[in-house]
Design a protein around this motif. Structure first.
Motif, mmCIF file in Angstrom:
data_model
loop_
_atom_site.group_PDB
_atom_site.id
_atom_site.type_symbol
_atom_site.label_atom_id
_atom_site.label_comp_id
_atom_site.label_asym_id
_atom_site.label_seq_id
_atom_site.Cartn_x
_atom_site.Cartn_y
_atom_site.Cartn_z
ATOM 1 N N GLU A 103 -24.138 -104.880 -0.626
ATOM 2 C CA GLU A 103 -25.032 -104.536 0.487
ATOM 3 C C GLU A 103 -26.499 -104.665 0.087
ATOM 4 O O GLU A 103 -27.331 -105.099 0.886
ATOM 5 C CB GLU A 103 -24.738 -103.110 0.964
ATOM 6 N N GLU A 104 -26.825 -104.288 -1.134
ATOM 7 C CA GLU A 104 -28.215 -104.390 -1.568
ATOM 8 C C GLU A 104 -28.673 -105.842 -1.632
ATOM 9 O O GLU A 104 -29.821 -106.161 -1.272
ATOM 10 C CB GLU A 104 -28.395 -103.733 -2.931
ATOM 11 N N ALA A 105 -27.787 -106.728 -2.065
ATOM 12 C CA ALA A 105 -28.134 -108.145 -2.115
ATOM 13 C C ALA A 105 -28.411 -108.687 -0.716
ATOM 14 O O ALA A 105 -29.363 -109.457 -0.507
ATOM 15 C CB ALA A 105 -27.008 -108.935 -2.781
ATOM 16 N N ILE A 106 -27.593 -108.268 0.255
ATOM 17 C CA ILE A 106 -27.808 -108.718 1.633
ATOM 18 C C ILE A 106 -29.127 -108.166 2.165
ATOM 19 O O ILE A 106 -29.904 -108.865 2.840
ATOM 20 C CB ILE A 106 -26.628 -108.285 2.518
ATOM 21 N N VAL B 138 -43.846 -97.632 0.192
ATOM 22 C CA VAL B 138 -42.952 -98.765 0.446
ATOM 23 C C VAL B 138 -41.550 -98.463 -0.073
ATOM 24 O O VAL B 138 -40.542 -98.754 0.596
ATOM 25 C CB VAL B 138 -43.518 -100.041 -0.198
ATOM 26 N N ALA B 139 -41.457 -97.844 -1.251
ATOM 27 C CA ALA B 139 -40.151 -97.546 -1.833
ATOM 28 C C ALA B 139 -39.367 -96.540 -1.011
ATOM 29 O O ALA B 139 -38.127 -96.505 -1.079
ATOM 30 C CB ALA B 139 -40.332 -97.025 -3.258
ATOM 31 N N ALA B 140 -40.053 -95.703 -0.231
ATOM 32 C CA ALA B 140 -39.361 -94.696 0.587
ATOM 33 C C ALA B 140 -38.481 -95.335 1.661
ATOM 34 O O ALA B 140 -37.543 -94.694 2.145
ATOM 35 C CB ALA B 140 -40.379 -93.756 1.232
ATOM 36 N N PHE B 141 -38.776 -96.582 2.043
ATOM 37 C CA PHE B 141 -37.985 -97.267 3.067
ATOM 38 C C PHE B 141 -36.805 -98.030 2.469
ATOM 39 O O PHE B 141 -36.010 -98.597 3.227
ATOM 40 C CB PHE B 141 -38.867 -98.240 3.854
ATOM 41 N N LEU B 142 -36.705 -98.064 1.162
ATOM 42 C CA LEU B 142 -35.637 -98.808 0.504
ATOM 43 C C LEU B 142 -34.525 -97.862 0.069
ATOM 44 O O LEU B 142 -34.727 -96.644 0.005
ATOM 45 C CB LEU B 142 -36.194 -99.553 -0.717
ATOM 46 N N PRO B 143 -33.354 -98.393 -0.219
ATOM 47 C CA PRO B 143 -32.263 -97.527 -0.697
ATOM 48 C C PRO B 143 -32.638 -96.836 -2.009
ATOM 49 O O PRO B 143 -33.414 -97.363 -2.808
ATOM 50 C CB PRO B 143 -31.100 -98.509 -0.904
ATOM 51 N N ARG B 144 -32.084 -95.639 -2.216
ATOM 52 C CA ARG B 144 -32.393 -94.912 -3.443
ATOM 53 C C ARG B 144 -31.845 -95.626 -4.667
ATOM 54 O O ARG B 144 -32.497 -95.679 -5.701
ATOM 55 C CB ARG B 144 -31.811 -93.498 -3.358
ATOM 56 N N ARG B 145 -30.642 -96.132 -4.551
ATOM 57 C CA ARG B 145 -30.056 -96.904 -5.645
ATOM 58 C C ARG B 145 -30.276 -98.388 -5.346
ATOM 59 O O ARG B 145 -29.693 -98.940 -4.428
ATOM 60 C CB ARG B 145 -28.571 -96.616 -5.795
ATOM 61 N N MET C 284 -32.977 -104.900 -6.790
ATOM 62 C CA MET C 284 -34.391 -104.959 -6.432
ATOM 63 C C MET C 284 -35.272 -104.518 -7.598
ATOM 64 O O MET C 284 -36.339 -105.086 -7.837
ATOM 65 C CB MET C 284 -34.662 -104.071 -5.220
ATOM 66 N N ARG C 285 -34.801 -103.489 -8.331
ATOM 67 C CA ARG C 285 -35.600 -103.022 -9.469
ATOM 68 C C ARG C 285 -35.691 -104.096 -10.548
ATOM 69 O O ARG C 285 -36.743 -104.296 -11.161
ATOM 70 C CB ARG C 285 -34.974 -101.743 -10.042
ATOM 71 N N ARG C 286 -34.587 -104.798 -10.766
ATOM 72 C CA ARG C 286 -34.605 -105.863 -11.778
ATOM 73 C C ARG C 286 -35.541 -106.991 -11.368
ATOM 74 O O ARG C 286 -36.331 -107.481 -12.189
ATOM 75 C CB ARG C 286 -33.186 -106.394 -11.964
ATOM 76 N N VAL C 287 -35.470 -107.374 -10.104
ATOM 77 C CA VAL C 287 -36.358 -108.432 -9.619
ATOM 78 C C VAL C 287 -37.808 -107.970 -9.676
ATOM 79 O O VAL C 287 -38.707 -108.710 -10.085
ATOM 80 C CB VAL C 287 -35.968 -108.850 -8.183
#
Length: 358
Positions: free
Chosen positions: A16-19, A187-194, A198-201
């Motif tokens: 799901e995170e990749a999508i 910006v990070a507040a709108f993204l999933p917690r885990r 994205m963190r690696r990229v």
């Protein structure tokens, strides 16, 4: 066929995170293509903030508090902009005006030289070739004249836009430096917690884009200054104008150097002819380009990017066509982003995908 497509999608689009990352990248690309000109001041401010963040970090290592470091870096930016507007721009504008005034005389001299070619080299050049080349040159000069007229008519809105940039961009740079943690947290507040992908990229791209922008700015400065000193020492006319063109040409890898070579050699040929001064100019310019490509670029970008030259040229063509100047400037960082996403993209093994399909 459907089973093959289903197996491929289950192999690369099961996370799901990749999508979500793919959707964010698509939305970002759409915003850039449709609103790139509107967001240009903010993009310029982000670039300058990347440049100055290294200065702020260095000052903090020296023991200065963060607030004082931000203010000193901001005052450094204001001093640079002021010197650029009050010192460099008047000289550049004067040289550009002189060049435009002398273009008709340069064109007439070139035509006179063309007329003599059939008598000097009859086995290579005929009168018909000279006539065709003269007609083509007249057509091109007419188009250049129309472009200059259009540019002069549109100069007032461009001046207004430049004034907006001079006021708005420094303000944005200051707040990006001062509140960058707050902005990134929002910006990070709108993204999933885990978000491991994205963190690696982000970790890979944050360092590489910052290093690339700072390295590219330093490369432009070094190449431009060295070119100006060399051109001024040789006595080449319009040395500042041509040096700035040579410095900015490094924005477009491989292509920029090829394009800017023509005006440098044309001005030298018109000024000196095929004499010793012209050959010294050719040698000096070749040395500058060789040192830039073989010494300066490896030193500045040894850890910034690792892309094949074909990938770089393809990125310049594609993103430049999408986004003009900014696309050319960001071609390598965007190509590096795509590479980082592909490296971090999760995928199941072929056996896992077949098992899931069964």
């Amino acid at each position: 066929m459907l089973n093959i497509f289903r197996s491929w999608t289950q192999r690369y689009f099961f996370d799901e995170e990749a999508i979500l990352l793919l959707i964010l990248l698509a939305v970002g690309l759409l915003v850039v293509v449709t609103m790139g000109n509107i967001l240009a001041p903010m993009i310029a401010a982000i670039i300058l903030a990347f440049l100055l963040q290294g200065v702020v970090t260095r000052m903090r290592r020296w023991g200065l508090p963060e607030g004082a470091s931000v203010w000193l870096a901001f005052l450094l930016l204001l001093g640079f902009i002021t010197s650029l507007v009050l010192v460099v721009m008047p000289i550049l504008w004067r040289q550009l005006g002189n060049l435009l005034e002398e273009l008709p005389r340069m064109a007439s001299d070139a035509k006179a030289q063309l007329v003599q070619l059939p008598s000097k080299y009859p086995e290579f050049v005929s009168q018909a070739h000279v006539e065709k080349l003269t007609q083509f040159a007249n057509l091109e000069l007419g188009e250049v004249g129309q472009s200059l007229v259009t540019y002069s008519v549109a100069s007032v809105p461009m001046l207004v836009a430049a004034l907006i940039y001079l006021v708005l961009v420094p303000i944005l740079v200051f707040f990006f430096l001062k509140d960058h943690r707050l902005i990134l947290g929002w910006v990070a507040a709108f993204l999933p917690r885990r978000r491991p992908i994205m963190r690696r990229v982000w970790l890979e791209m944050n360092d590489q884009i910052a290093n690339y922008i700072r390295g590219k700015a330093l490369e432009i400065l070094i190449v431009g200054v060295v070119s100006f000193i060399a051109f001024a020492f040789l006595g080449l006319r319009y040395s500042l104008l041509l040096a700035i063109a040579v410095g900015l040409s490094v924005l477009v890898p491989y292509i920029g150097a090829a394009v800017v070579t023509l005006p440098v050699l044309m001005v030298g040929l018109w000024q000196w002819g095929l004499g010793p001064e012209f050959y010294w100019l050719v040698v000096t310019y070749g040395v500058i380009q060789a040192l830039d490509g073989n010494v300066l670029v490896p030193v500045l970008f040894s850890e910034a990017v690792n892309l094949h030259p074909v990938a770089i040229i393809l990125a310049v063509l594609v993103f430049g066509g999408f986004w003009g100047f900014w696309g050319v400037f960001f071609a390598i960082p965007l190509a590096t982003l795509i590479k980082a996403v592909l490296n971090a993209w999760p995928s199941k093994t072929a056996g896992d995908a077949i098992a899931t399909n069964v």
